[in-house]
Scaffold this motif. Structure first.
Motif, PDB file in Angstrom:
ATOM      1  N   HIS A 127       0.300   7.022  -2.783  1.00 20.10           N
ATOM      2  CA  HIS A 127      -0.288   5.762  -3.253  1.00 20.10           C
ATOM      3  C   HIS A 127      -0.404   4.840  -2.049  1.00 20.10           C
ATOM      4  O   HIS A 127       0.594   4.359  -1.538  1.00 20.10           O
ATOM      5  N   HIS A 128      -1.614   4.594  -1.594  1.00 22.02           N
ATOM      6  CA  HIS A 128      -1.813   3.945  -0.303  1.00 22.02           C
ATOM      7  C   HIS A 128      -2.395   2.542  -0.433  1.00 22.02           C
ATOM      8  O   HIS A 128      -3.334   2.335  -1.207  1.00 22.02           O
ATOM      9  N   PRO A 129      -1.854   1.599   0.324  1.00 16.63           N
ATOM     10  CA  PRO A 129      -2.341   0.215   0.246  1.00 16.63           C
ATOM     11  C   PRO A 129      -3.657   0.022   0.995  1.00 16.63           C
ATOM     12  O   PRO A 129      -4.005   0.809   1.874  1.00 16.63           O
ATOM     13  N   GLU A 130      -4.345  -1.023   0.640  1.00 11.13           N
ATOM     14  CA  GLU A 130      -5.468  -1.513   1.441  1.00 11.13           C
ATOM     15  C   GLU A 130      -4.849  -2.638   2.253  1.00 11.13           C
ATOM     16  O   GLU A 130      -4.275  -3.578   1.689  1.00 11.13           O
ATOM     17  N   TRP A 131      -4.926  -2.544   3.582  1.00 12.20           N
ATOM     18  CA  TRP A 131      -4.252  -3.564   4.379  1.00 12.20           C
ATOM     19  C   TRP A 131      -4.913  -3.760   5.723  1.00 12.20           C
ATOM     20  O   TRP A 131      -5.716  -2.951   6.168  1.00 12.20           O
ATOM     21  N   SER A 132      -4.532  -4.871   6.359  1.00  8.44           N
ATOM     22  CA  SER A 132      -4.996  -5.142   7.719  1.00  8.44           C
ATOM     23  C   SER A 132      -3.862  -5.828   8.467  1.00  8.44           C
ATOM     24  O   SER A 132      -2.970  -6.435   7.867  1.00  8.44           O
ATOM     25  N   ASN A 133      -3.932  -5.721   9.789  1.00  8.72           N
ATOM     26  CA  ASN A 133      -2.910  -6.300  10.653  1.00  8.72           C
ATOM     27  C   ASN A 133      -3.581  -7.021  11.807  1.00  8.72           C
ATOM     28  O   ASN A 133      -4.467  -6.474  12.455  1.00  8.72           O
ATOM     29  N   VAL A 134      -3.168  -8.256  12.026  1.00  8.14           N
ATOM     30  CA  VAL A 134      -3.560  -9.015  13.208  1.00  8.14           C
ATOM     31  C   VAL A 134      -2.278  -9.601  13.784  1.00  8.14           C
ATOM     32  O   VAL A 134      -1.605 -10.412  13.137  1.00  8.14           O
ATOM     33  N   TYR A 135      -1.908  -9.136  14.953  1.00 11.15           N
ATOM     34  CA  TYR A 135      -0.701  -9.511  15.677  1.00 11.15           C
ATOM     35  C   TYR A 135       0.529  -9.474  14.769  1.00 11.15           C
ATOM     36  O   TYR A 135       1.035  -8.396  14.483  1.00 11.15           O
ATOM     37  N   ASN A 136       1.016 -10.623  14.303  1.00 10.51           N
ATOM     38  CA  ASN A 136       2.259 -10.642  13.528  1.00 10.51           C
ATOM     39  C   ASN A 136       2.017 -10.760  12.019  1.00 10.51           C
ATOM     40  O   ASN A 136       2.952 -10.970  11.263  1.00 10.51           O
ATOM     41  N   ARG A 137       0.766 -10.630  11.577  1.00 13.22           N
ATOM     42  CA  ARG A 137       0.435 -10.762  10.160  1.00 13.22           C
ATOM     43  C   ARG A 137      -0.016  -9.423   9.583  1.00 13.22           C
ATOM     44  O   ARG A 137      -0.748  -8.672  10.226  1.00 13.22           O
ATOM     45  N   VAL A 138       0.409  -9.182   8.352  1.00 14.13           N
ATOM     46  CA  VAL A 138      -0.051  -8.012   7.604  1.00 14.13           C
ATOM     47  C   VAL A 138      -0.525  -8.520   6.250  1.00 14.13           C
ATOM     48  O   VAL A 138       0.236  -9.164   5.528  1.00 14.13           O
ATOM     49  N   GLU A 139      -1.784  -8.258   5.936  1.00 14.24           N
ATOM     50  CA  GLU A 139      -2.346  -8.633   4.640  1.00 14.24           C
ATOM     51  C   GLU A 139      -2.546  -7.370   3.821  1.00 14.24           C
ATOM     52  O   GLU A 139      -3.116  -6.390   4.312  1.00 14.24           O
ATOM     53  N   VAL A 140      -2.059  -7.395   2.572  1.00 16.74           N
ATOM     54  CA  VAL A 140      -2.033  -6.201   1.732  1.00 16.74           C
ATOM     55  C   VAL A 140      -2.717  -6.475   0.400  1.00 16.74           C
ATOM     56  O   VAL A 140      -2.508  -7.531  -0.195  1.00 16.74           O
ATOM     57  N   GLN A 141      -3.501  -5.517  -0.043  1.00 13.03           N
ATOM     58  CA  GLN A 141      -4.019  -5.507  -1.409  1.00 13.03           C
ATOM     59  C   GLN A 141      -3.609  -4.182  -2.049  1.00 13.03           C
ATOM     60  O   GLN A 141      -3.691  -3.133  -1.408  1.00 13.03           O
ATOM     61  N   LEU A 142      -3.162  -4.270  -3.299  1.00  7.16           N
ATOM     62  CA  LEU A 142      -2.747  -3.079  -4.032  1.00  7.16           C
ATOM     63  C   LEU A 142      -3.521  -2.963  -5.339  1.00  7.16           C
ATOM     64  O   LEU A 142      -3.690  -3.946  -6.061  1.00  7.16           O
ATOM     65  N   THR A 143      -3.974  -1.763  -5.619  1.00  8.20           N
ATOM     66  CA  THR A 143      -4.595  -1.392  -6.880  1.00  8.20           C
ATOM     67  C   THR A 143      -4.488   0.122  -6.992  1.00  8.20           C
ATOM     68  O   THR A 143      -4.340   0.804  -5.978  1.00  8.20           O
ATOM     69  N   THR A 144      -4.534   0.623  -8.199  1.00 13.61           N
ATOM     70  CA  THR A 144      -4.517   2.071  -8.396  1.00 13.61           C
ATOM     71  C   THR A 144      -5.940   2.486  -8.734  1.00 13.61           C
ATOM     72  O   THR A 144      -6.413   2.288  -9.849  1.00 13.61           O
ATOM     73  N   HIS A 145      -6.631   3.029  -7.744  1.00 14.54           N
ATOM     74  CA  HIS A 145      -8.043   3.356  -7.903  1.00 14.54           C
ATOM     75  C   HIS A 145      -8.290   4.330  -9.052  1.00 14.54           C
ATOM     76  O   HIS A 145      -9.236   4.162  -9.819  1.00 14.54           O
ATOM     77  N   ASP A 146      -7.438   5.342  -9.187  1.00 17.68           N
ATOM     78  CA  ASP A 146      -7.617   6.337 -10.244  1.00 17.68           C
ATOM     79  C   ASP A 146      -7.533   5.734 -11.633  1.00 17.68           C
ATOM     80  O   ASP A 146      -8.161   6.216 -12.562  1.00 17.68           O
TER      81      ASP A 146
ATOM     82  N   LYS B 249      -0.858  -9.888  -1.006  1.00 18.93           N
ATOM     83  CA  LYS B 249       0.184 -10.691  -0.368  1.00 18.93           C
ATOM     84  C   LYS B 249      -0.028 -10.660   1.133  1.00 18.93           C
ATOM     85  O   LYS B 249      -0.498  -9.666   1.686  1.00 18.93           O
ATOM     86  N   ARG B 250       0.350 -11.744   1.772  1.00 16.47           N
ATOM     87  CA  ARG B 250       0.284 -11.845   3.234  1.00 16.47           C
ATOM     88  C   ARG B 250       1.717 -11.964   3.760  1.00 16.47           C
ATOM     89  O   ARG B 250       2.467 -12.834   3.349  1.00 16.47           O
ATOM     90  N   TYR B 251       2.066 -11.077   4.662  1.00 15.94           N
ATOM     91  CA  TYR B 251       3.387 -11.089   5.303  1.00 15.94           C
ATOM     92  C   TYR B 251       3.226 -11.594   6.722  1.00 15.94           C
ATOM     93  O   TYR B 251       2.249 -11.270   7.403  1.00 15.94           O
ATOM     94  N   GLN B 252       4.206 -12.348   7.181  1.00 12.55           N
ATOM     95  CA  GLN B 252       4.201 -12.810   8.567  1.00 12.55           C
ATOM     96  C   GLN B 252       5.537 -12.435   9.205  1.00 12.55           C
ATOM     97  O   GLN B 252       6.597 -12.660   8.623  1.00 12.55           O
ATOM     98  N   PHE B 253       5.450 -11.868  10.398  1.00 15.56           N
ATOM     99  CA  PHE B 253       6.632 -11.384  11.106  1.00 15.56           C
ATOM    100  C   PHE B 253       6.790 -12.107  12.436  1.00 15.56           C
ATOM    101  O   PHE B 253       5.927 -12.889  12.837  1.00 15.56           O
TER     102      PHE B 253
END
Length: 127
Positions: free
Chosen positions: A88-107, A62-66
């Motif tokens: 349980h930690h997300p894979e994510w990135s942030n550029v200014y007002n955007r946060v992009e998240v990927q979730l999976t359970t690696h184990d 999901k991509r969030y915009q703030f």
């Protein structure tokens, strides 16, 4: 594969302050085998709003915009506290007002209830 170890299940309280009001978070490390049962990413997304399956992997995104960077970073900070409490930690990135998240359970090798729980928490923060 996930191995259940009752010694890993623990609950404790952590007191935090966000600068305006105190909040208490329940630290819950979920190590229940039922939580590690994988779901098809499309089925997981059907239970959430705005989440989509990731092409080529067993994950959801999901991509969030703030309004601005401060709001985006505040969101990430609150999610980081919850994610750490869940272990349980997300894979994510942030550029200014955007946060992009990927979730999976690696184990578990795919999407699990842990991902649904964290996704719902993120959605509740983002409004």
């Amino acid at each position: 594969m996930f191995q259940h170890n009752p010694a890993h299940a623990k609950i404790s309280l952590i007191a935090l302050s966000d600068g305006s009001a105190d909040a208490t978070y329940l630290r819950e490390t979920i190590k229940d085998p039922d939580m590690a049962e994988t779901l098809a990413p499309a089925d997981a997304c059907a239970q959430l709003s705005g989440w989509t399956p990731v092409d080529g992997r067993a994950a959801i995104e999901k991509r969030y915009q703030f309004k601005d960077f401060n709001e985006a970073f505040g969101f990430m900070t609150r999610v980081a506290l919850k994610a750490d409490a869940m272990d349980h930690h997300p894979e994510w990135s942030n550029v200014y007002n955007r946060v992009e998240v990927q979730l999976t359970t690696h184990d578990a090798g795919g999407v699990t209830q842990l991902d649904l729980t964290l996704a719902a928490f993120m959605d509740s923060l983002a409004g």
